[in-house]
Design a protein around this motif. Structure first.
Motif, PDB file in Angstrom:
ATOM      1  N   PRO A  60      -6.223  36.834 130.379  1.00 45.11           N
ATOM      2  CA  PRO A  60      -5.909  38.032 129.024  1.00 45.11           C
ATOM      3  C   PRO A  60      -5.122  37.045 128.116  1.00 45.11           C
ATOM      4  O   PRO A  60      -5.261  36.038 128.124  1.00 45.11           O
ATOM      5  CB  PRO A  60      -4.581  38.173 130.139  1.00 45.11           C
ATOM      6  CG  PRO A  60      -5.088  38.418 131.548  1.00 45.11           C
ATOM      7  CD  PRO A  60      -5.729  36.874 131.479  1.00 45.11           C
ATOM      8  N   ASN A  61      -4.740  38.094 127.142  1.00 49.00           N
ATOM      9  CA  ASN A  61      -4.404  37.315 125.598  1.00 49.00           C
ATOM     10  C   ASN A  61      -2.208  36.040 125.875  1.00 49.00           C
ATOM     11  O   ASN A  61      -2.499  35.615 125.400  1.00 49.00           O
ATOM     12  CB  ASN A  61      -4.533  38.400 125.073  1.00 49.00           C
ATOM     13  CG  ASN A  61      -5.097  39.234 124.206  1.00 49.00           C
ATOM     14  OD1 ASN A  61      -6.441  38.311 124.397  1.00 49.00           O
ATOM     15  ND2 ASN A  61      -5.424  39.979 123.903  1.00 49.00           N
ATOM     16  N   PHE A  62      -2.223  37.231 127.198  1.00 51.68           N
ATOM     17  CA  PHE A  62      -0.522  35.970 127.388  1.00 51.68           C
ATOM     18  C   PHE A  62      -0.719  34.924 128.012  1.00 51.68           C
ATOM     19  O   PHE A  62      -0.154  34.173 128.552  1.00 51.68           O
ATOM     20  CB  PHE A  62      -0.284  36.572 128.451  1.00 51.68           C
ATOM     21  CG  PHE A  62      -0.667  37.383 130.358  1.00 51.68           C
ATOM     22  CD1 PHE A  62      -0.846  36.256 130.523  1.00 51.68           C
ATOM     23  CD2 PHE A  62      -1.189  38.116 130.445  1.00 51.68           C
ATOM     24  CE1 PHE A  62      -0.960  36.471 131.777  1.00 51.68           C
ATOM     25  CE2 PHE A  62      -1.642  38.142 131.847  1.00 51.68           C
ATOM     26  CZ  PHE A  62      -2.073  37.913 132.034  1.00 51.68           C
ATOM     27  N   THR A  63      -2.283  34.338 128.052  1.00 52.95           N
ATOM     28  CA  THR A  63      -2.423  33.121 128.030  1.00 52.95           C
ATOM     29  C   THR A  63      -2.464  32.260 127.338  1.00 52.95           C
ATOM     30  O   THR A  63      -2.482  30.720 126.826  1.00 52.95           O
ATOM     31  CB  THR A  63      -3.787  32.685 129.543  1.00 52.95           C
ATOM     32  OG1 THR A  63      -4.697  33.575 128.704  1.00 52.95           O
ATOM     33  CG2 THR A  63      -3.065  33.067 130.704  1.00 52.95           C
ATOM     34  N   LEU A  64      -2.344  33.012 126.116  1.00 50.75           N
ATOM     35  CA  LEU A  64      -2.531  31.940 124.155  1.00 50.75           C
ATOM     36  C   LEU A  64      -1.009  31.889 124.296  1.00 50.75           C
ATOM     37  O   LEU A  64      -0.932  32.051 123.842  1.00 50.75           O
ATOM     38  CB  LEU A  64      -3.277  33.268 123.902  1.00 50.75           C
ATOM     39  CG  LEU A  64      -4.838  34.011 123.846  1.00 50.75           C
ATOM     40  CD1 LEU A  64      -5.522  34.829 122.255  1.00 50.75           C
ATOM     41  CD2 LEU A  64      -5.508  32.636 123.820  1.00 50.75           C
ATOM     42  N   LEU A  65      -1.212  30.435 124.661  1.00 49.40           N
ATOM     43  CA  LEU A  65       0.159  29.467 124.842  1.00 49.40           C
ATOM     44  C   LEU A  65       0.209  28.302 123.748  1.00 49.40           C
ATOM     45  O   LEU A  65       0.931  27.034 124.215  1.00 49.40           O
ATOM     46  CB  LEU A  65       0.686  29.612 126.037  1.00 49.40           C
ATOM     47  CG  LEU A  65       1.094  30.986 126.926  1.00 49.40           C
ATOM     48  CD1 LEU A  65       1.527  30.647 128.554  1.00 49.40           C
ATOM     49  CD2 LEU A  65       1.901  31.577 126.351  1.00 49.40           C
ATOM     50  N   MET A  66      -0.725  28.463 122.707  1.00 48.92           N
ATOM     51  CA  MET A  66      -0.292  26.997 121.748  1.00 48.92           C
ATOM     52  C   MET A  66       1.057  27.414 120.913  1.00 48.92           C
ATOM     53  O   MET A  66       1.586  27.897 120.686  1.00 48.92           O
ATOM     54  CB  MET A  66      -1.128  27.662 120.364  1.00 48.92           C
ATOM     55  CG  MET A  66      -2.965  27.805 120.565  1.00 48.92           C
ATOM     56  SD  MET A  66      -3.651  26.171 120.757  1.00 48.92           S
ATOM     57  CE  MET A  66      -3.704  25.346 119.529  1.00 48.92           C
TER      58      MET A  66
END
Length: 417
Positions: A60-66
């Motif tokens: 999911p998008n909540f794993t986009l942790l740049m």
């Protein structure tokens, strides 16, 4: 420009402009280190540019942790489509004023006194430090059996596949039922194609477990598991290249049950062993492969998540997954592609690392750089974005920032007097 080309001097050269290369650039900028990111492509996006048109993130998008720019949209639990992933990376590079030079492929990297020479066309970059950020998917792996098929059959790797409409008319044989192969088979089946699927030895995973998306549990274990004594153990060296669990982000995210595809019309086979013109031959262990796919989650990740839930004192609901399907598909070991109307074969058979352009003796028998948390055995040479570089998250968005921060800290130490 002289006949010998130009030489550009740079303190640190980052080779690869995907998420790991851009995360490295972020930390280098924060540290005030002069650097350049080069990428062979004509636009930013890294390996995401090689995914098919309807591809969605599997986590999911909540794993986009740049670092410095985690996802802050309204769809935390959704799964970003390919073009938006590419846009996210481009926006990230612009927000960080990343010094990126596109259409600059490095064809040879060698050591020199006090640093490195990286060759790209008529330009040679002279750098004190090099960061290898070319990612885990540089070279499609295609089995030798591909050479045994008739030239009348169109063959392409999943790296080249874009949509059902670009394939020749007729049925399709998908070889490999890992994460990409299973999703492509589903997409082709939805598009009305007759699909034949050769099953890899990969494990399936539930989209949700004990009230949460699988990605949420993976993220919690990665970020907080060590705090409660629960960590995902690294695999043996060869296991670093194991396929990702069979799962999809399409349609809001869902599990893929290979056994349930069969009664829907997808024809299943075991591993492709040989081919002869328009005849494909398969092993006879389809039943064992399906059992493997269905049971490995319970033997590995389920135990990990349950241990984390208990250790962290999380009040999670019980496992409410539906029972496994009992359908037993026929075992077929030979397929006449012409008789089945198959016009194309898609090789969803994974990738290999390719550091053939690095002229340094730093690689192990699997072509993986020998390193300590991304710091290779050659002074000044670093690696990021590889499977299991430091953790299970090293090759995805979740782990890019931490791994990049570690090597940049080391680069800063080398730069200090």
């Amino acid at each position: 420009m002289t006949s010998r080309g130009t030489v550009e001097r740079i303190h640190t050269l980052v080779i690869g402009g995907g998420q790991s290369g851009l995360a490295t650039s972020h930390w280098l900028t924060e540290a005030g280190i002069d650097h350049l990111v080069v990428d062979r492509r004509d636009r930013l996006g890294g390996g995401w540019l090689d995914r098919w048109d309807e591809f969605c993130l599997v986590l999911p998008n909540f794993t986009l942790l740049m670092p410095g720019m985690p996802y802050d949209g309204d769809d935390l639990d959704s799964f970003m489509v390919r073009d938006d992933v590419v846009k996210y990376l481009s926006t990230y590079a612009a927000a960080n004023s990343a010094p990126v030079q596109l259409e600059t492929g490095i064809t040879r990297l060698a050591a020199t006194d006090g640093g490195f020479l990286a060759h790209s066309g008529d330009t040679t970059f002279q750098a004190r430090n090099i960061v290898l950020a070319t990612g885990p998917y540089p070279k499609p792996a295609i089995p030798a059996a591909a050479r045994q098929f008739s030239g009348r059959i169109r063959q392409l790797h999943s790296n080249e596949y874009r949509s059902p409409g670009e394939l020749p008319d007729g049925a399709v044989l998908v070889v490999g039922a890992g994460q990409s192969g299973a999703q492509i088979a589903e997409e082709l089946h939805r598009a009305g194609r007759d699909v034949h699927l050769s099953v890899s030895k990969c494990f399936a995973a539930p989209r949700r477990y004990r009230g949460r998306d699988l990605g949420w549990w993976l993220l919690q274990v990665h970020l907080h598991g060590a705090e409660v004594g629960v960590e995902m153990k690294p695999p043996p060296p060869a296991g670093r290249f194991a396929g990702n669990p069979i799962l999809s982000g399409q349609g809001g995210g869902h599990s893929i049950d290979l056994r349930r595809l069969a009664p829907e019309g997808v024809r299943l086979y075991a591993r492709l062993e040989t081919a002869d013109g328009t005849t494909a031959r398969f092993a006879d262990d389809l039943a064992e492969r399906l059992v493997f796919a269905e049971t490995q989650f319970d033997k590995t990740q389920r135990r990990l998540f349950d241990a984390y839930i208990a250790a962290a004192g999380i009040d999670a609901p019980p496992d409410d997954r539906p029972p496994a399907d009992s359908f037993v598909p026929d075992i077929v070991t030979e397929l006449d592609l012409a008789a089945a109307g198959i016009g194309s074969v898609i090789w969803a058979t994974g990738y290999r690392l390719d550091f053939s352009w690095v002229d340094l003796p730093i690689f192990d028998e699997w072509g993986y750089p020998r390193h300590d948390e991304g710091v290779t055995v050659h002074p000044g040479l670093y690696a990021v974005g590889l499977p299991w570089l430091t953790s299970a998250a090293s090759a995805v968005f979740v782990g890019a920032g931490a791994d990049a921060a570690h090597i940049v800290e080391h680069i800063v130490g080398r730069s200090e007097p």
